[in-house]
Motif scaffolding. Structure first.
Motif, short mmCIF file in Angstrom:
data_model
loop_
_atom_site.label_atom_id
_atom_site.label_comp_id
_atom_site.label_asym_id
_atom_site.label_seq_id
_atom_site.Cartn_x
_atom_site.Cartn_y
_atom_site.Cartn_z
N ARG A 77 8.37 -8.82 -0.11
CA ARG A 77 8.14 -7.39 -0.26
C ARG A 77 7.41 -6.88 0.99
N ARG A 78 7.75 -5.67 1.41
CA ARG A 78 7.14 -5.08 2.59
C ARG A 78 5.71 -4.64 2.28
N PRO A 79 4.89 -4.51 3.31
CA PRO A 79 3.55 -3.96 3.09
C PRO A 79 3.61 -2.54 2.54
N GLU A 80 2.64 -2.17 1.72
CA GLU A 80 2.61 -0.84 1.12
C GLU A 80 2.15 0.20 2.14
N ALA A 81 2.61 1.44 1.93
CA ALA A 81 2.19 2.58 2.75
C ALA A 81 1.87 3.74 1.82
N ALA A 82 0.85 4.47 2.13
CA ALA A 82 0.41 5.62 1.32
C ALA A 82 0.93 6.91 1.96
N VAL A 83 1.58 7.76 1.15
CA VAL A 83 2.07 9.05 1.61
C VAL A 83 1.46 10.12 0.71
N VAL A 84 0.93 11.18 1.32
CA VAL A 84 0.31 12.24 0.53
C VAL A 84 1.42 13.05 -0.16
N ILE A 85 1.32 13.18 -1.49
CA ILE A 85 2.32 13.91 -2.29
C ILE A 85 1.67 15.18 -2.83
N GLY A 86 2.38 16.30 -2.72
CA GLY A 86 1.90 17.54 -3.30
C GLY A 86 0.94 18.30 -2.40
#
Length: 474
Positions: free
Chosen positions: A465-474
């Motif tokens: 599994r790839r490393p996680e990334a955080a994306v701002v939603i909303g």
């Protein structure tokens, strides 16, 4: 060496697109070619002089009608009663029957193919959730679809024939033909009618409207649900008194979800149409209260997706059009003759949104966890459907000022969802607009089924599994 080289037997390589093995690996291509061949045959037959009462049908008229019939939509650019001869009407009826039977069989067989392509553990889960097409054989699926089709259409045709002959003084031959035509059109969710005014003359007649509504609902539930309910009904008669709650608990999640969503949308639709059109002089206004209730229920059934109408929809208010747009886009059950993104897709997205709003780590339904892949597939089907509606609506709206946005959106959604309801502008559209609707009908008929199955069949596990990334939603 063969004496005549170009006549020697030619063995098709296994990796060739024409080989049987390759075709089995590409069911979507086989199905697409089969529907295209049916449409082409229908177009050719409807272009013949024997098919039209006056002038020959143009290529666009014949193609549009053949596509609408094969894809069980119901949109029309010419009047079915006056433009087509009895031969042309028979061609349309056969296209509806072939298209409807093909869609139900296609959806069921793709479900069967899907379970066989999955691993054993996943296959058992899929079988439990779609019992009717899980581990069975092709012959059982075909015979089951044929049996439900023939029985339903025969019963509805008998009721309609008796009513047309007894109450409307139609000659017996025409009453039989009308009963058969409308029964086939209703069960296959096509919406074609051999009456110029569609069902407007029967708006207050429950003996015409209710059998047609029943056929539409049954066809829209889908063969997997119908077969499971029939099996449970037979099991119920051999067991000693299980409670209703116990019987309901034996339904698969798919069946419970389909039946529940169908009932909810029918009730909500009926109430909405009553409230929105009660005083409208162009629709429900002149009717007495019982007739208004019947008309409201009929119009709530039609976006399931069958294009019959018992009131003049061109006179409905804009709010009614928009609400109908939403019902048409959702459609009915998977594995049936209805179109749209399907009620199960809509329900899965609703459950996922509710779970996210509550902060639950999993989306659950009746003590069952919806897998992330199921949620992604539902989101993909819905967003592809949105794109398929938005882009043609934008293109048609920018190219003409004759129709309002409400009218164009209504026609586009009706074509994509293979509903067939219309505000009355289909025949007045430019030929290239009509060709856009042809493409939408074909996409809407095969797209959700093949896309959903294709996404499920492509689902595979990775060992990393790839490393996680955080994306701002909303």
């Amino acid at each position: 060496m063969h004496p005549i080289p170009w006549l020697r037997p030619h063995r098709v390589p296994a990796n060739s697109p024409a080989s049987p093995a390759s075709l089995r690996r590409r069911p979507a291509q086989v199905v697409t070619l089969a529907f295209l061949a049916t449409i082409a045959t229908g177009t050719a037959l409807l272009s013949l002089p024997i098919s039209a009462t006056g002038r020959n049908a143009s290529f666009v008229e014949a193609l549009f009608t053949a596509t609408s019939a094969t894809c069980v939509t119901g949109l029309a650019v010419v009047d079915t009663e006056t433009f087509w001869t009895p031969f042309g009407q028979v061609v349309i009826l056969l296209l509806i029957q072939v298209g409807g039977f093909g869609v139900m069989t296609l959806a069921s067989l793709l479900g069967l193919l899907l379970t066989r392509r999955l691993g054993l553990s996943t296959r058992l889960v899929a079988t439990e959730s779609t019992r009717s097409v899980g581990m069975g054989d092709v012959r059982r699926v075909l015979l089951g679809v044929l049996r439900f089709t023939v029985v339903t259409e025969l019963v509805v045709a008998t009721v309609l024939t008796a009513r047309f002959a007894a109450a409307y003084d139609e000659p017996l031959g025409h009453a039989v033909w009308s009963g058969v035509f409308h029964a086939v059109s209703a069960f296959n969710n096509a919406g074609f009618s051999i009456y110029s005014q569609n069902l407007l003359p029967f708006v207050a007649d429950p003996w015409v409207c209710l059998p047609i509504c029943a056929a539409i609902i049954i066809g829209g539930l889908g063969f997997p649900v119908l077969l499971e309910l029939w099996r449970l009904h037979r099991t119920r008669r051999t067991e000693e008194g299980p409670t209703d709650l116990a019987r309901l608990s034996r339904w698969s999640v798919h069946t419970r979800l389909t039946v529940l969503m169908t009932a909810v949308l029918l009730v909500v639709g009926t109430v909405f149409f009553l409230a929105a059109e009660w005083r409208n002089p162009g629709t429900f206004g002149p009717l007495d209260p019982p007739a208004k209730v019947l008309a409201a229920f009929t119009q709530a059934v039609m976006p399931r997706t069958a294009g019959f109408n018992s009131v003049d929809l061109s006179q409905a208010n804009n709010g009614t059009w928009f609400f109908t747009d939403m019902l048409m886009f959702v459609g009915a059950g998977s594995g049936g003759t209805a179109g749209g993104i399907k009620v199960t897709t809509f329900a899965v997205l609703a459950v996922a949104i509710w779970s996210e709003l509550r902060g639950d780590p999993d989306a659950t339904l009746w003590d069952r966890r919806l897998t992330p892949s199921t949620q992604r597939q539902a989101l993909t089907v819905a967003l592809v459907g949105v794109a398929a509606v938005v882009l043609p609506t934008l293109a048609i709206t920018l190219s003409t000022s004759l129709f309002t946005l409400d009218q164009v959106l209504y026609e586009v959604i009706s074509a994509f969802s293979t509903t067939g309801l219309s505000t009355g502008i289909t025949a007045d559209m430019q030929p290239w607009h009509q060709l856009v609707l042809v493409a939408l009908m074909f996409l809407g008929r095969l797209g959700p089924i093949t896309l959903g199955t294709g996404l499920a069949m492509r689902d595979r596990q990775r060992l990393y599994r790839r490393p996680e990334a955080a994306v701002v939603i909303g």
